[in-house]
Design an enzyme around this catalytic site. Sequence first.
Site, PDB file in Angstrom:
ATOM      1  N   SER A 151      57.124 -51.018  24.923  1.00  0.00           N
ATOM      2  CA  SER A 151      57.545 -51.850  23.782  1.00  0.00           C
ATOM      3  C   SER A 151      59.041 -51.638  23.616  1.00  0.00           C
ATOM      4  O   SER A 151      59.588 -50.617  24.054  1.00  0.00           O
ATOM      5  CB  SER A 151      56.816 -51.370  22.522  1.00  0.00           C
ATOM      6  OG  SER A 151      57.458 -51.856  21.355  1.00  0.00           O
ATOM      7  N   TYR A 164      53.657 -44.822  16.961  1.00  0.00           N
ATOM      8  CA  TYR A 164      53.666 -45.898  17.964  1.00  0.00           C
ATOM      9  C   TYR A 164      54.921 -45.786  18.825  1.00  0.00           C
ATOM     10  O   TYR A 164      54.850 -45.823  20.060  1.00  0.00           O
ATOM     11  CB  TYR A 164      53.625 -47.237  17.226  1.00  0.00           C
ATOM     12  CG  TYR A 164      53.616 -48.465  18.101  1.00  0.00           C
ATOM     13  CD1 TYR A 164      52.441 -48.923  18.685  1.00  0.00           C
ATOM     14  CD2 TYR A 164      54.786 -49.198  18.321  1.00  0.00           C
ATOM     15  CE1 TYR A 164      52.434 -50.071  19.461  1.00  0.00           C
ATOM     16  CE2 TYR A 164      54.780 -50.342  19.095  1.00  0.00           C
ATOM     17  CZ  TYR A 164      53.595 -50.782  19.667  1.00  0.00           C
ATOM     18  OH  TYR A 164      53.592 -51.909  20.438  1.00  0.00           O
TER      19      TYR A 164
HETATM   20  N1  LIG Z   1      52.453 -58.078  19.811  1.00  0.00           N
HETATM   21  C1  LIG Z   1      53.619 -57.451  19.908  1.00  0.00           C
HETATM   22  O1  LIG Z   1      54.594 -57.796  19.218  1.00  0.00           O
HETATM   23  C2  LIG Z   1      53.788 -56.314  20.873  1.00  0.00           C
HETATM   24  C3  LIG Z   1      55.092 -55.831  21.109  1.00  0.00           C
HETATM   25  C4  LIG Z   1      55.274 -54.775  21.996  1.00  0.00           C
HETATM   26  C5  LIG Z   1      54.181 -54.215  22.626  1.00  0.00           C
HETATM   27  N2  LIG Z   1      52.932 -54.700  22.372  1.00  0.00           N
HETATM   28  C6  LIG Z   1      51.826 -54.051  23.058  1.00  0.00           C
HETATM   29  O2  LIG Z   1      51.064 -55.025  23.739  1.00  0.00           O
HETATM   30  C7  LIG Z   1      49.722 -54.552  23.895  1.00  0.00           C
HETATM   31  C8  LIG Z   1      48.766 -55.675  23.538  1.00  0.00           C
HETATM   32  O3  LIG Z   1      48.972 -56.021  22.191  1.00  0.00           O
HETATM   33  P1  LIG Z   1      48.715 -57.489  21.587  1.00  0.00           P
HETATM   34  O4  LIG Z   1      49.915 -57.857  20.840  1.00  0.00           O
HETATM   35  O5  LIG Z   1      48.170 -58.386  22.629  1.00  0.00           O
HETATM   36  O6  LIG Z   1      47.620 -57.122  20.483  1.00  0.00           O
HETATM   37  P2  LIG Z   1      46.067 -57.437  20.383  1.00  0.00           P
HETATM   38  O7  LIG Z   1      45.621 -56.702  19.156  1.00  0.00           O
HETATM   39  O8  LIG Z   1      45.834 -58.898  20.469  1.00  0.00           O
HETATM   40  O9  LIG Z   1      45.466 -56.767  21.692  1.00  0.00           O
HETATM   41  C9  LIG Z   1      45.146 -55.422  21.811  1.00  0.00           C
HETATM   42  C10 LIG Z   1      43.778 -55.331  22.473  1.00  0.00           C
HETATM   43  O10 LIG Z   1      43.528 -53.957  22.796  1.00  0.00           O
HETATM   44  C11 LIG Z   1      42.170 -53.707  22.522  1.00  0.00           C
HETATM   45  N3  LIG Z   1      41.959 -52.272  22.339  1.00  0.00           N
HETATM   46  C12 LIG Z   1      42.368 -51.497  21.303  1.00  0.00           C
HETATM   47  N4  LIG Z   1      41.962 -50.236  21.472  1.00  0.00           N
HETATM   48  C13 LIG Z   1      41.288 -50.212  22.661  1.00  0.00           C
HETATM   49  C14 LIG Z   1      40.615 -49.194  23.373  1.00  0.00           C
HETATM   50  N5  LIG Z   1      40.556 -47.935  22.898  1.00  0.00           N
HETATM   51  N6  LIG Z   1      40.030 -49.509  24.552  1.00  0.00           N
HETATM   52  C15 LIG Z   1      40.089 -50.788  25.042  1.00  0.00           C
HETATM   53  N7  LIG Z   1      40.690 -51.791  24.388  1.00  0.00           N
HETATM   54  C16 LIG Z   1      41.285 -51.506  23.212  1.00  0.00           C
HETATM   55  C17 LIG Z   1      41.874 -54.523  21.259  1.00  0.00           C
HETATM   56  O11 LIG Z   1      40.482 -54.722  21.057  1.00  0.00           O
HETATM   57  C18 LIG Z   1      42.658 -55.794  21.533  1.00  0.00           C
HETATM   58  O12 LIG Z   1      41.874 -56.784  22.177  1.00  0.00           O
HETATM   59  C19 LIG Z   1      49.614 -53.290  23.032  1.00  0.00           C
HETATM   60  O13 LIG Z   1      49.720 -52.141  23.855  1.00  0.00           O
HETATM   61  C20 LIG Z   1      50.842 -53.379  22.134  1.00  0.00           C
HETATM   62  O14 LIG Z   1      51.304 -52.098  21.734  1.00  0.00           O
HETATM   63  C21 LIG Z   1      52.710 -55.732  21.518  1.00  0.00           C
END
Ligand SMILES: NC(=O)c1ccc[n+]([C@@H]2O[C@H](COP(=O)([O-])OP(=O)(O)OC[C@H]3O[C@@H](n4cnc5c(N)ncnc54)[C@H](O)[C@@H]3O)[C@@H](O)[C@H]2O)c1
Length: 260
Positions: A151, A164
């Site tokens: 991130s 985080y």
């Molecule tokens: N959305 C943003 O702005 C952003 C920015 C930087 C990084 N990220 C990273 O991107 C990744 C995906 O996030 P997103 O934005 O698509 O969010 P999201 O909430 O749509 O997706 C996260 C997914 O991870 C799954 N998950 C959570 N814990 C889990 C576990 N223990 N085992 C298996 N699956 C699990 C959830 O059920 C969900 O489907 C994350 O690692 C997040 O930190 C997101």
Amino acid sequence: MSAQAFLENRFGLGGSVFLVTGGAGGIGFAAARAAAQAGARVAVNDLDADRAEQAAASLRDDGLEAMAVPFSVTEPAAVRAGVAAVLDRWGRVDSLFSNAGNQIRKPFLDYRTEEWASLWQTHVDGAFNLCQAVLPSMVERRSGRIVLMASVAAFGARGTISPYATAKGGLAAMTRALAVEYGPLGISCNAIAPGFVATGFTVAMQENAAFQSYIESDVPARRWGTPDDIAGVAVFLAGPASGFINGQVIPVDGGLLATL
Ligand SMILES: NC(=O)c1ccc[n+]([C@@H]2O[C@H](COP(=O)([O-])OP(=O)(O)OC[C@H]3O[C@@H](n4cnc5c(N)ncnc54)[C@H](O)[C@@H]3O)[C@@H](O)[C@H]2O)c1
């Protein structure tokens, strides 16, 4: 060579197997779809078994090849069993996109120990569990791609996300450690560092007017990222064109980290 042949050769994932964690929604599902459209057989993991099954089924409905592998990335035995199911079905895992993540936002002093641990366990231990499960077969074949999900929080912080940011910084270090250790064995490890992406993860921020105006005034792209903005980079890092990139944490942030 035709344009299509060039694209398939350099950017396609034809014949390969792509495993994505947290693949039922958001960035993970966009990456699953993009990898499948690029020709990969895709294993869709999520904690939520029903959503993982639905995600895989919706790809199959579109004529793409996908299987669901529900487990929690925090459970080493379940991770090993899930990866074994993919190996049983398709014989290989060419690329791992370790994407699953969770978030708890609050001031540093308000975190309970279990909350701090939950962030670390999902992001860092989760990546550890997945990498331990996929690497032996990659080492055997002297080939593999690991893409971790970092991130912009690995580079700069905002208030209320201290565990985080700590976990994402750990993943950036892990990216380099695995790249150095496994590069000589034909395996690369890179990470993607998204900026603010409109998914379920960021709903509270999307609904916050002050944050919305910050996005529109301070992010050079003047918009939220979309899951597809990130998915294309995941496919690139799993494909032939990125074969000499290793140990990098690649911001995909609409220019956010370039601002003063
Ligand atoms: N959305 C943003 O702005 C952003 C920015 C930087 C990084 N990220 C990273 O991107 C990744 C995906 O996030 P997103 O934005 O698509 O969010 P999201 O909430 O749509 O997706 C996260 C997914 O991870 C799954 N998950 C959570 N814990 C889990 C576990 N223990 N085992 C298996 N699956 C699990 C959830 O059920 C969900 O489907 C994350 O690692 C997040 O930190 C997101």
